[in-house]
Scaffold this motif. Structure first.
Motif, mmCIF file in Angstrom:
data_model
loop_
_atom_site.group_PDB
_atom_site.id
_atom_site.type_symbol
_atom_site.label_atom_id
_atom_site.label_comp_id
_atom_site.label_asym_id
_atom_site.label_seq_id
_atom_site.Cartn_x
_atom_site.Cartn_y
_atom_site.Cartn_z
ATOM 1 N N MET A 34 6.835 -2.288 16.696
ATOM 2 C CA MET A 34 5.555 -2.353 16.009
ATOM 3 C C MET A 34 5.795 -2.322 14.511
ATOM 4 O O MET A 34 6.756 -1.712 14.031
ATOM 5 C CB MET A 34 4.682 -1.149 16.384
ATOM 6 C CG MET A 34 4.352 -1.030 17.852
ATOM 7 S SD MET A 34 3.182 -2.277 18.411
ATOM 8 C CE MET A 34 1.721 -1.848 17.444
ATOM 9 N N GLY A 35 4.901 -2.964 13.785
ATOM 10 C CA GLY A 35 5.047 -2.965 12.345
ATOM 11 C C GLY A 35 3.721 -3.085 11.623
ATOM 12 O O GLY A 35 2.732 -3.573 12.181
ATOM 13 N N TRP A 36 3.706 -2.609 10.402
ATOM 14 C CA TRP A 36 2.586 -2.800 9.475
ATOM 15 C C TRP A 36 3.030 -3.785 8.396
ATOM 16 O O TRP A 36 4.121 -3.637 7.828
ATOM 17 C CB TRP A 36 2.178 -1.483 8.829
ATOM 18 C CG TRP A 36 1.425 -0.565 9.729
ATOM 19 C CD1 TRP A 36 1.910 0.527 10.398
ATOM 20 C CD2 TRP A 36 0.032 -0.635 10.040
ATOM 21 N NE1 TRP A 36 0.913 1.106 11.117
ATOM 22 C CE2 TRP A 36 -0.256 0.425 10.921
ATOM 23 C CE3 TRP A 36 -1.002 -1.505 9.684
ATOM 24 C CZ2 TRP A 36 -1.534 0.646 11.439
ATOM 25 C CZ3 TRP A 36 -2.276 -1.286 10.194
ATOM 26 C CH2 TRP A 36 -2.525 -0.225 11.062
ATOM 27 N N ALA A 40 -1.695 -9.325 -0.096
ATOM 28 C CA ALA A 40 -2.607 -9.266 -1.235
ATOM 29 C C ALA A 40 -3.005 -10.686 -1.616
ATOM 30 O O ALA A 40 -2.283 -11.648 -1.316
ATOM 31 C CB ALA A 40 -1.920 -8.570 -2.403
ATOM 32 N N PRO A 41 -4.144 -10.849 -2.280
ATOM 33 C CA PRO A 41 -4.594 -12.190 -2.678
ATOM 34 C C PRO A 41 -3.533 -12.924 -3.489
ATOM 35 O O PRO A 41 -2.980 -12.376 -4.448
ATOM 36 C CB PRO A 41 -5.840 -11.903 -3.521
ATOM 37 C CG PRO A 41 -6.341 -10.611 -2.998
ATOM 38 C CD PRO A 41 -5.120 -9.817 -2.648
ATOM 39 N N GLY A 42 -3.231 -14.140 -3.080
ATOM 40 C CA GLY A 42 -2.274 -14.955 -3.807
ATOM 41 C C GLY A 42 -0.818 -14.594 -3.579
ATOM 42 O O GLY A 42 0.070 -15.158 -4.224
ATOM 43 N N GLU A 46 3.951 -9.320 3.470
ATOM 44 C CA GLU A 46 5.200 -8.572 3.390
ATOM 45 C C GLU A 46 5.207 -7.416 4.380
ATOM 46 O O GLU A 46 4.178 -6.831 4.688
ATOM 47 C CB GLU A 46 5.427 -8.034 1.977
ATOM 48 C CG GLU A 46 4.383 -7.044 1.496
ATOM 49 C CD GLU A 46 4.712 -6.421 0.144
ATOM 50 O OE1 GLU A 46 5.815 -6.653 -0.382
ATOM 51 O OE2 GLU A 46 3.865 -5.680 -0.383
ATOM 52 N N LEU A 47 6.412 -7.102 4.831
ATOM 53 C CA LEU A 47 6.594 -5.969 5.725
ATOM 54 C C LEU A 47 6.435 -4.667 4.936
ATOM 55 O O LEU A 47 7.038 -4.500 3.879
ATOM 56 C CB LEU A 47 7.967 -6.019 6.367
ATOM 57 C CG LEU A 47 8.359 -4.827 7.227
ATOM 58 C CD1 LEU A 47 7.496 -4.743 8.474
ATOM 59 C CD2 LEU A 47 9.841 -4.901 7.603
ATOM 60 N N VAL A 48 5.641 -3.763 5.480
ATOM 61 C CA VAL A 48 5.462 -2.448 4.868
ATOM 62 C C VAL A 48 6.333 -1.419 5.576
ATOM 63 O O VAL A 48 7.081 -0.673 4.951
ATOM 64 C CB VAL A 48 3.990 -2.005 4.923
ATOM 65 C CG1 VAL A 48 3.822 -0.593 4.399
ATOM 66 C CG2 VAL A 48 3.110 -2.985 4.150
ATOM 67 N N LYS A 85 -1.353 3.584 -4.877
ATOM 68 C CA LYS A 85 -1.348 2.943 -6.193
ATOM 69 C C LYS A 85 -2.202 1.673 -6.135
ATOM 70 O O LYS A 85 -2.374 1.084 -5.057
ATOM 71 C CB LYS A 85 0.084 2.568 -6.580
ATOM 72 C CG LYS A 85 1.074 3.710 -6.557
ATOM 73 C CD LYS A 85 2.485 3.214 -6.842
ATOM 74 C CE LYS A 85 3.498 4.342 -6.814
ATOM 75 N NZ LYS A 85 4.874 3.856 -7.090
ATOM 76 N N PRO A 86 -2.696 1.232 -7.284
ATOM 77 C CA PRO A 86 -3.483 -0.022 -7.280
ATOM 78 C C PRO A 86 -2.721 -1.191 -6.666
ATOM 79 O O PRO A 86 -3.331 -2.055 -6.021
ATOM 80 C CB PRO A 86 -3.769 -0.241 -8.770
ATOM 81 C CG PRO A 86 -3.793 1.141 -9.345
ATOM 82 C CD PRO A 86 -2.734 1.893 -8.596
ATOM 83 N N GLU A 87 -1.409 -1.215 -6.831
ATOM 84 C CA GLU A 87 -0.621 -2.312 -6.273
ATOM 85 C C GLU A 87 -0.493 -2.259 -4.759
ATOM 86 O O GLU A 87 0.045 -3.177 -4.142
ATOM 87 C CB GLU A 87 0.772 -2.370 -6.915
ATOM 88 C CG GLU A 87 1.518 -1.057 -6.910
ATOM 89 C CD GLU A 87 1.374 -0.301 -8.222
ATOM 90 O OE1 GLU A 87 0.253 -0.245 -8.786
ATOM 91 O OE2 GLU A 87 2.401 0.258 -8.683
ATOM 92 N N ASP A 88 -0.994 -1.196 -4.142
ATOM 93 C CA ASP A 88 -1.038 -1.130 -2.677
ATOM 94 C C ASP A 88 -2.266 -1.858 -2.119
ATOM 95 O O ASP A 88 -2.398 -1.992 -0.897
ATOM 96 C CB ASP A 88 -1.067 0.320 -2.202
ATOM 97 C CG ASP A 88 0.206 1.074 -2.526
ATOM 98 O OD1 ASP A 88 0.107 2.249 -2.957
ATOM 99 O OD2 ASP A 88 1.298 0.500 -2.366
ATOM 100 N N THR A 89 -3.145 -2.301 -2.976
ATOM 101 C CA THR A 89 -4.346 -3.009 -2.543
ATOM 102 C C THR A 89 -3.972 -4.290 -1.808
ATOM 103 O O THR A 89 -3.231 -5.126 -2.327
ATOM 104 C CB THR A 89 -5.230 -3.350 -3.753
ATOM 105 O OG1 THR A 89 -5.705 -2.128 -4.335
ATOM 106 C CG2 THR A 89 -6.423 -4.208 -3.332
ATOM 107 N N ALA A 90 -4.475 -4.424 -0.579
ATOM 108 C CA ALA A 90 -4.145 -5.579 0.253
ATOM 109 C C ALA A 90 -4.888 -5.457 1.576
ATOM 110 O O ALA A 90 -5.487 -4.418 1.869
ATOM 111 C CB ALA A 90 -2.636 -5.645 0.529
ATOM 112 N N VAL A 91 -4.826 -6.518 2.360
ATOM 113 C CA VAL A 91 -5.215 -6.439 3.762
ATOM 114 C C VAL A 91 -3.983 -5.996 4.545
ATOM 115 O O VAL A 91 -2.906 -6.589 4.403
ATOM 116 C CB VAL A 91 -5.714 -7.797 4.290
ATOM 117 C CG1 VAL A 91 -5.976 -7.717 5.792
ATOM 118 C CG2 VAL A 91 -6.975 -8.222 3.542
#
Length: 114
Positions: A34-36, A40-42, A46-48, A85-91
């Motif tokens: 399983m993976g997360w 992010a827009p544009g 990526e694998l978390v 962090k703001p850079e964690d913003t994503a689907v």
């Protein structure tokens, strides 16, 4: 057929925490990797973090802040996200892999902003 449903996303301030869940249908959950992932827009997906019978691994950008886990009795995987962090913003999307077959959830939006 496997269905994956993510939940737990939302809006959080920088430094805050969220816990994402990925609930799976089907009987192959406990034997699957399983993976997360996040997108992010544009940007490329990526694998978390990933969890298998052999252990866990994390992207460098989240190591020490995020923790992946699973409850096979509940057919559910989790992602505890701290110090956001703001850079964690994503689907954020979950993925189940079994042999040569993979399944994806629809995703849940995480927005980190003040």
């Amino acid at each position: 057929q496997v269905q994956l449903v993510e939940s737990g996303g939302g809006l959080v301030q920088p430094g805050g925490s969220l816990r994402l869940s990925c609930a799976a249908s089907g009987s192959i959950f406990s034997s699957s990797a399983m993976g997360w992932y996040r997108q992010a827009p544009g940007k490329q997906r990526e694998l978390v973090a990933r969890i298998t019978s052999g252990g866990t691994n994390y992207a460098d950008s989240v190591r020490g802040r995020f923790t992946i886990s699973r409850d096979n009795a509940k057919n559910t995987m989790y992602l505890q996200m701290n110090s956001l962090k703001p850079e964690d913003t994503a689907v954020y999307l979950c993925k189940l892999s079994s042999g040569f077959v993979s399944f994806w959830g629809q995703g849940t939006q995480v927005t980190v902003s003040s």
